[in-house]
Motif scaffolding. Structure first.
Motif, mmCIF file in Angstrom:
data_model
loop_
_atom_site.group_PDB
_atom_site.id
_atom_site.type_symbol
_atom_site.label_atom_id
_atom_site.label_comp_id
_atom_site.label_asym_id
_atom_site.label_seq_id
_atom_site.Cartn_x
_atom_site.Cartn_y
_atom_site.Cartn_z
ATOM 1 N N PHE A 94 0.809 -1.216 0.000
ATOM 2 C CA PHE A 94 0.000 0.000 0.000
ATOM 3 C C PHE A 94 0.846 1.271 0.000
ATOM 4 N N PRO A 95 1.883 1.405 0.847
ATOM 5 C CA PRO A 95 2.706 2.634 0.806
ATOM 6 C C PRO A 95 3.400 2.885 -0.527
ATOM 7 N N PRO A 96 4.063 1.883 -1.161
ATOM 8 C CA PRO A 96 4.675 2.201 -2.464
ATOM 9 C C PRO A 96 3.669 2.509 -3.560
ATOM 10 N N ILE A 97 2.461 1.936 -3.471
ATOM 11 C CA ILE A 97 1.437 2.275 -4.473
ATOM 12 C C ILE A 97 1.015 3.729 -4.318
ATOM 13 N N ILE A 98 0.848 4.174 -3.084
ATOM 14 C CA ILE A 98 0.527 5.591 -2.843
ATOM 15 C C ILE A 98 1.677 6.477 -3.322
ATOM 16 N N ALA A 99 2.918 6.046 -3.056
ATOM 17 C CA ALA A 99 4.072 6.825 -3.501
ATOM 18 C C ALA A 99 4.163 6.880 -5.021
ATOM 19 N N LEU A 100 3.685 5.843 -5.709
ATOM 20 C CA LEU A 100 3.679 5.848 -7.175
ATOM 21 C C LEU A 100 2.817 6.973 -7.713
ATOM 22 N N VAL A 101 1.682 7.215 -7.094
ATOM 23 C CA VAL A 101 0.746 8.223 -7.587
ATOM 24 C C VAL A 101 1.106 9.608 -7.067
ATOM 25 N N GLY A 104 7.333 9.974 -6.477
ATOM 26 C CA GLY A 104 8.156 9.546 -7.606
ATOM 27 C C GLY A 104 8.917 8.295 -7.254
ATOM 28 N N ILE A 105 10.016 8.064 -7.972
ATOM 29 C CA ILE A 105 10.795 6.838 -7.784
ATOM 30 C C ILE A 105 11.426 6.811 -6.397
ATOM 31 N N ARG A 106 11.967 7.920 -5.951
ATOM 32 C CA ARG A 106 12.577 7.951 -4.622
ATOM 33 C C ARG A 106 11.554 7.689 -3.530
ATOM 34 N N SER A 107 10.337 8.202 -3.704
ATOM 35 C CA SER A 107 9.289 7.964 -2.711
ATOM 36 C C SER A 107 8.890 6.492 -2.676
ATOM 37 N N VAL A 141 7.612 -3.950 -6.165
ATOM 38 C CA VAL A 141 8.093 -2.573 -6.127
ATOM 39 C C VAL A 141 8.918 -2.258 -7.372
ATOM 40 N N THR A 142 9.663 -3.241 -7.863
ATOM 41 C CA THR A 142 10.411 -3.032 -9.108
ATOM 42 C C THR A 142 9.465 -2.716 -10.264
ATOM 43 N N GLY A 143 8.350 -3.435 -10.321
ATOM 44 C CA GLY A 143 7.355 -3.129 -11.354
ATOM 45 C C GLY A 143 6.781 -1.738 -11.212
ATOM 46 N N LEU A 144 6.566 -1.298 -9.969
ATOM 47 C CA LEU A 144 6.070 0.064 -9.748
ATOM 48 C C LEU A 144 7.089 1.108 -10.202
ATOM 49 N N ARG A 148 6.612 3.816 -13.183
ATOM 50 C CA ARG A 148 6.786 5.251 -12.982
ATOM 51 C C ARG A 148 7.780 5.829 -13.982
ATOM 52 N N LEU A 149 8.833 5.078 -14.296
ATOM 53 C CA LEU A 149 9.797 5.536 -15.301
ATOM 54 C C LEU A 149 9.126 5.703 -16.660
ATOM 55 N N ILE A 150 8.279 4.749 -17.028
ATOM 56 C CA ILE A 150 7.572 4.841 -18.309
ATOM 57 C C ILE A 150 6.652 6.057 -18.316
ATOM 58 N N MET A 151 5.963 6.290 -17.215
ATOM 59 C CA MET A 151 5.082 7.450 -17.131
ATOM 60 C C MET A 151 5.860 8.752 -17.270
ATOM 61 N N ASP A 152 6.995 8.849 -16.570
ATOM 62 C CA ASP A 152 7.794 10.083 -16.646
ATOM 63 C C ASP A 152 8.369 10.289 -18.043
ATOM 64 N N THR A 153 8.807 9.205 -18.688
ATOM 65 C CA THR A 153 9.353 9.323 -20.042
ATOM 66 C C THR A 153 8.289 9.778 -21.025
ATOM 67 N N ALA A 154 7.097 9.198 -20.927
ATOM 68 C CA ALA A 154 6.005 9.602 -21.817
ATOM 69 C C ALA A 154 5.597 11.047 -21.583
ATOM 70 N N ARG A 155 5.611 11.468 -20.324
ATOM 71 C CA ARG A 155 5.240 12.855 -20.038
ATOM 72 C C ARG A 155 6.271 13.831 -20.588
ATOM 73 N N ARG A 156 7.567 13.518 -20.427
ATOM 74 C CA ARG A 156 8.603 14.416 -20.940
ATOM 75 C C ARG A 156 8.589 14.486 -22.460
ATOM 76 N N SER A 157 8.374 13.344 -23.118
ATOM 77 C CA SER A 157 8.325 13.361 -24.578
ATOM 78 C C SER A 157 7.119 14.130 -25.092
ATOM 79 N N ALA A 158 6.012 14.054 -24.375
ATOM 80 C CA ALA A 158 4.827 14.814 -24.776
ATOM 81 C C ALA A 158 5.028 16.311 -24.573
ATOM 82 N N GLU A 159 5.754 16.685 -23.518
ATOM 83 C CA GLU A 159 6.009 18.106 -23.292
ATOM 84 C C GLU A 159 6.999 18.678 -24.294
#
Length: 206
Positions: A94-101, A104-107, A141-144, A148-159
């Motif tokens: 539950f905590p890493p899932i909340i940190a995913l949303v 970020g990765i450090r959280s 947690v590795t999957g999370l 998150r890396l995929i989400m950040d990459t897609a967001r940066r490429s869209a920006e």
């Protein structure tokens, strides 16, 4: 069509879901006495999480890291030892899932390490906790983190990608502006120009 959510909307949805889950668990303790978590702890947690949700709804952005730490401490302290020694304790995710949303990765990595350190201090390392529980949790947690890396990459490429309308205008603009000039160079206009000059007209008569 996939719905588009902002960071604030996703965080608020996670907080509201957490508050609703705690409220359901608290309501369960009113009718049954076999719930593994104490009722007093659920009351305090429900009030605290609901208060944090209201504060974040009032646009206090510092509530996001506070909520991550609060959820991590709640799972580390409230999870009964008999649930921890099972092969898979789903609540520790539950905590890493909340940190995913919310973070970020450090959280994600920080909340995972924190909740397992708290549990290892409360429960004996022997049994199913060390070999299976930590490994399964590490895989999840590795999957999370990868997600998150995929989400950040897609967001940066869209920006970084320019709008399509601007690129279409820049590509079609010069051709439209040059089209009137090319249309003027016709055979009829050339004959008229040469006939007025004199010499080309004599050559044409001969």
């Amino acid at each position: 069509m996939t719905p588009q959510l902002t960071q604030r909307q996703a965080s608020l949805a996670m907080m509201v879901a957490s508050s609703a889950l705690l409220a359901l668990m608290l309501a369960y303790t009113l009718f049954r006495s076999d719930f593994p978590l104490p009722a007093d702890l659920l009351k305090l947690s429900t009030v605290s999480v609901t208060g944090l949700t209201v504060l974040y709804w009032r646009r206090l952005e510092f509530i996001r890291p506070v909520f991550i730490v609060a959820s991590t401490l709640f799972i580390g302290v409230a999870l009964p030892p008999e649930m921890v020694v099972r092969p898979i304790a789903q609540a520790v995710l539950f905590p890493p899932i909340i940190a995913l949303v919310l973070g970020g990765i450090r959280s994600i990595i920080g909340s995972t390490i924190m909740v397992w350190v708290i549990l290892l201090l409360r429960v004996d390392v022997q049994g199913m906790l060390a070999p299976d529980g930590i490994l399964v949790n590490a895989l999840c947690v590795t999957g999370l983190v990868v997600g998150r890396l995929i989400m950040d990459t897609a967001r940066r490429s869209a920006e970084q990608q320019p709008p399509k309308s601007a690129s279409v205008r820049s590509a079609t603009g010069p051709s439209r502006s040059s089209s009137p000039t090319t249309l003027l160079a016709t055979p009829s206009t050339n004959r008229a120009i040469f006939s007025e000059s004199g010499r080309p007209g004599r050559h044409c008569k001969r």
